[in-house]
Design a protein around this motif. Structure first.
Motif, mmCIF file in Angstrom:
data_model
loop_
_atom_site.group_PDB
_atom_site.id
_atom_site.type_symbol
_atom_site.label_atom_id
_atom_site.label_comp_id
_atom_site.label_asym_id
_atom_site.label_seq_id
_atom_site.Cartn_x
_atom_site.Cartn_y
_atom_site.Cartn_z
ATOM 1 N N GLY A 167 -13.161 -10.747 -6.113
ATOM 2 C CA GLY A 167 -13.743 -11.795 -5.263
ATOM 3 C C GLY A 167 -13.016 -12.025 -3.953
ATOM 4 N N MET A 168 -12.046 -11.169 -3.637
ATOM 5 C CA MET A 168 -11.345 -11.336 -2.366
ATOM 6 C C MET A 168 -12.286 -11.033 -1.209
ATOM 7 N N LYS A 169 -12.058 -11.737 -0.105
ATOM 8 C CA LYS A 169 -12.995 -11.651 1.027
ATOM 9 C C LYS A 169 -12.513 -10.708 2.121
ATOM 10 N N LEU A 170 -11.224 -10.413 2.095
ATOM 11 C CA LEU A 170 -10.636 -9.505 3.086
ATOM 12 C C LEU A 170 -9.652 -8.591 2.369
ATOM 13 N N ILE A 171 -9.485 -7.401 2.911
ATOM 14 C CA ILE A 171 -8.388 -6.536 2.466
ATOM 15 C C ILE A 171 -7.458 -6.334 3.664
ATOM 16 N N TYR A 172 -6.152 -6.491 3.409
ATOM 17 C CA TYR A 172 -5.153 -6.331 4.475
ATOM 18 C C TYR A 172 -4.224 -5.185 4.064
ATOM 19 N N LEU A 173 -4.291 -4.082 4.807
ATOM 20 C CA LEU A 173 -3.389 -2.949 4.565
ATOM 21 C C LEU A 173 -2.155 -3.143 5.442
ATOM 22 N N GLU A 174 -1.016 -3.253 4.818
ATOM 23 C CA GLU A 174 0.223 -3.646 5.508
ATOM 24 C C GLU A 174 1.299 -2.577 5.356
ATOM 25 N N ALA A 175 1.791 -2.072 6.502
ATOM 26 C CA ALA A 175 2.916 -1.129 6.427
ATOM 27 C C ALA A 175 4.246 -1.883 6.536
ATOM 28 N N GLY A 176 4.169 -3.177 6.836
ATOM 29 C CA GLY A 176 5.391 -3.987 6.993
ATOM 30 C C GLY A 176 5.737 -4.145 8.457
ATOM 31 N N SER A 177 6.220 -5.334 8.802
ATOM 32 C CA SER A 177 6.544 -5.600 10.202
ATOM 33 C C SER A 177 7.630 -4.648 10.692
ATOM 34 N N GLY A 178 7.375 -4.019 11.826
ATOM 35 C CA GLY A 178 8.334 -3.084 12.409
ATOM 36 C C GLY A 178 8.402 -1.751 11.681
ATOM 37 N N ALA A 179 7.394 -1.455 10.877
ATOM 38 C CA ALA A 179 7.401 -0.198 10.103
ATOM 39 C C ALA A 179 7.523 1.020 11.027
ATOM 40 N N LYS A 180 8.205 2.039 10.520
ATOM 41 C CA LYS A 180 8.329 3.294 11.298
ATOM 42 C C LYS A 180 6.973 3.958 11.400
ATOM 43 N N GLN A 181 6.265 3.986 10.262
ATOM 44 C CA GLN A 181 4.932 4.607 10.254
ATOM 45 C C GLN A 181 3.877 3.562 9.931
ATOM 46 N N ALA A 182 2.895 3.498 10.793
ATOM 47 C CA ALA A 182 1.775 2.588 10.536
ATOM 48 C C ALA A 182 0.926 3.166 9.395
ATOM 49 N N VAL A 183 0.004 2.362 8.883
ATOM 50 C CA VAL A 183 -0.913 2.851 7.839
ATOM 51 C C VAL A 183 -1.693 4.039 8.416
ATOM 52 N N SER A 184 -1.777 5.113 7.630
ATOM 53 C CA SER A 184 -2.350 6.359 8.158
ATOM 54 C C SER A 184 -3.865 6.284 8.323
ATOM 55 N N PHE A 185 -4.353 7.155 9.181
ATOM 56 C CA PHE A 185 -5.797 7.297 9.436
ATOM 57 C C PHE A 185 -6.530 7.540 8.115
ATOM 58 N N GLU A 186 -5.993 8.445 7.307
ATOM 59 C CA GLU A 186 -6.650 8.830 6.041
ATOM 60 C C GLU A 186 -6.726 7.643 5.079
ATOM 61 N N THR A 187 -5.651 6.867 5.037
ATOM 62 C CA THR A 187 -5.629 5.706 4.127
ATOM 63 C C THR A 187 -6.700 4.698 4.547
ATOM 64 N N ILE A 188 -6.733 4.387 5.829
ATOM 65 C CA ILE A 188 -7.708 3.404 6.326
ATOM 66 C C ILE A 188 -9.119 3.915 6.041
ATOM 67 N N LYS A 189 -9.323 5.207 6.322
ATOM 68 C CA LYS A 189 -10.658 5.799 6.150
ATOM 69 C C LYS A 189 -11.110 5.722 4.690
ATOM 70 N N GLN A 190 -10.189 6.061 3.784
ATOM 71 C CA GLN A 190 -10.532 6.053 2.355
ATOM 72 C C GLN A 190 -10.873 4.645 1.869
ATOM 73 N N VAL A 191 -10.057 3.681 2.282
ATOM 74 C CA VAL A 191 -10.294 2.298 1.849
ATOM 75 C C VAL A 191 -11.614 1.802 2.428
ATOM 76 N N LYS A 192 -11.839 2.104 3.693
ATOM 77 C CA LYS A 192 -13.086 1.657 4.334
ATOM 78 C C LYS A 192 -14.310 2.225 3.620
ATOM 79 N N GLN A 193 -14.165 3.460 3.169
ATOM 80 C CA GLN A 193 -15.266 4.129 2.467
ATOM 81 C C GLN A 193 -15.567 3.437 1.127
ATOM 82 N N ASP A 194 -14.510 2.953 0.476
ATOM 83 C CA ASP A 194 -14.665 2.440 -0.892
ATOM 84 C C ASP A 194 -14.916 0.937 -0.991
ATOM 85 N N VAL A 195 -14.565 0.182 0.022
ATOM 86 C CA VAL A 195 -14.800 -1.271 -0.058
ATOM 87 C C VAL A 195 -15.771 -1.705 1.031
#
Ligand code: 1GP
Length: 252
Positions: A167-195
């Motif tokens: 029942g959550m209304k938003l999904i927040y993918l977090e790499a952490g503040s100041g992360a060396k690597q942001a959330v990857s293109f593939e990860t965002i794409k996969q999550v977007k496809q599934d939710v």
């Protein structure tokens, strides 16, 4: 109209959103006016306020100050119950569904209920997913949970989907503040496809290219904190990302 329905509306009309994250612990109150005027002149659509560890009352004082200079919606992104203030417009009620620490899955939420009573604050249930950003970040330290590994794409997407089904209304993918690597293109794409609820992405995003990449992969909203803290000229740089299309910020 609620903050959440504005976000949904933006998603439905394919408008991308950008939130500037202000951490009260790292921000000087006396800088608020000049900083917020820059936010107003930028493509930012939301202001998020919060941090992993913030002094008592610092969030409340900062939100009051920010409100003096902007019409943009102010959304709390709290690391703790003490960061809740009724002076903001909405609260991301974050459940850290990537971890298995009951404190951040449900306990903090139970403790927040008493504070929320009587406050005119829109509460938006949000599935918060910490993903390895190449270093130990404050979220990992404070919550004592391990981030999800980048290679576990389907695990990450299943976690997001479980959040939606709960029942959550938003999904927040977090790499952490100041992360060396942001959330990857593939990860965002996969999550977007599934939710099919709005998708927020943040942590370690510090260039126009990365913003565009996150949007192209499927992020509906990008959150940036550190890049603005370090260099306020970044506001001018991001204005070239896209035309400013401000969402209507009035609250019903
Ligand atoms: C952190 O996602 C936000 O919770 C923003 O991260 O400070 O790295 O922009 P940055």
């Amino acid at each position: 109209m609620t903050i959440y329905s504005h976000i949904q509306n933006a998603v439905n009309t394919k408008r991308k959103l950008l939130a500037v994250l202000i951490d009260p612990d790292k921000f000087q109150l006396e800088n608020t006016k000049q900083f917020i005027l820059k936010v107003n002149a930028s493509i930012a659509t939301h202001i998020f306020v919060g941090g992993s560890t913030v002094q008592q009352n610092a969030t409340h004082a900062l939100v009051i100050e920010i409100k003096k200079y902007t019409q943009l919606p102010i959304v709390l992104f709290p690391g703790d119950v003490t960061q809740i203030t009724g002076r903001a417009d909405a609260l991301l009620f974050l459940s850290l569904i990537s971890g298995r620490n009951p404190d951040y899955l449900i306990d903090k939420h139970v403790k927040a209920v008493q504070t929320l009573k009587g406050l005119n604050l829109e509460v938006i249930p949000t599935g918060y997913i910490l993903i390895d950003g190449g270093q130990i970040t404050a979220v990992e330290r404070v919550t004592k949970t391990k981030p999800m590994v980048v290679s576990g794409l389907q695990d990450i997407a299943n976690t997001a989907k479980a959040g939606q089904l709960l029942g959550m209304k938003l999904i927040y993918l977090e790499a952490g503040s100041g992360a060396k690597q942001a959330v990857s293109f593939e990860t965002i794409k996969q999550v977007k496809q599934d939710v099919n609820i709005p998708l927020i992405v943040g942590g370690g995003i510090k260039s126009k290219i990365q913003i565009n990449e996150a949007f192209t992969a499927g992020a509906d909203m990008v959150v940036i904190g550190t890049a603005f803290e370090k260099d306020e000229t970044f506001f001018e740089a991001i204005n070239e990302v896209g035309e400013r299309k401000k969402i209507n910020t009035s609250i019903a």
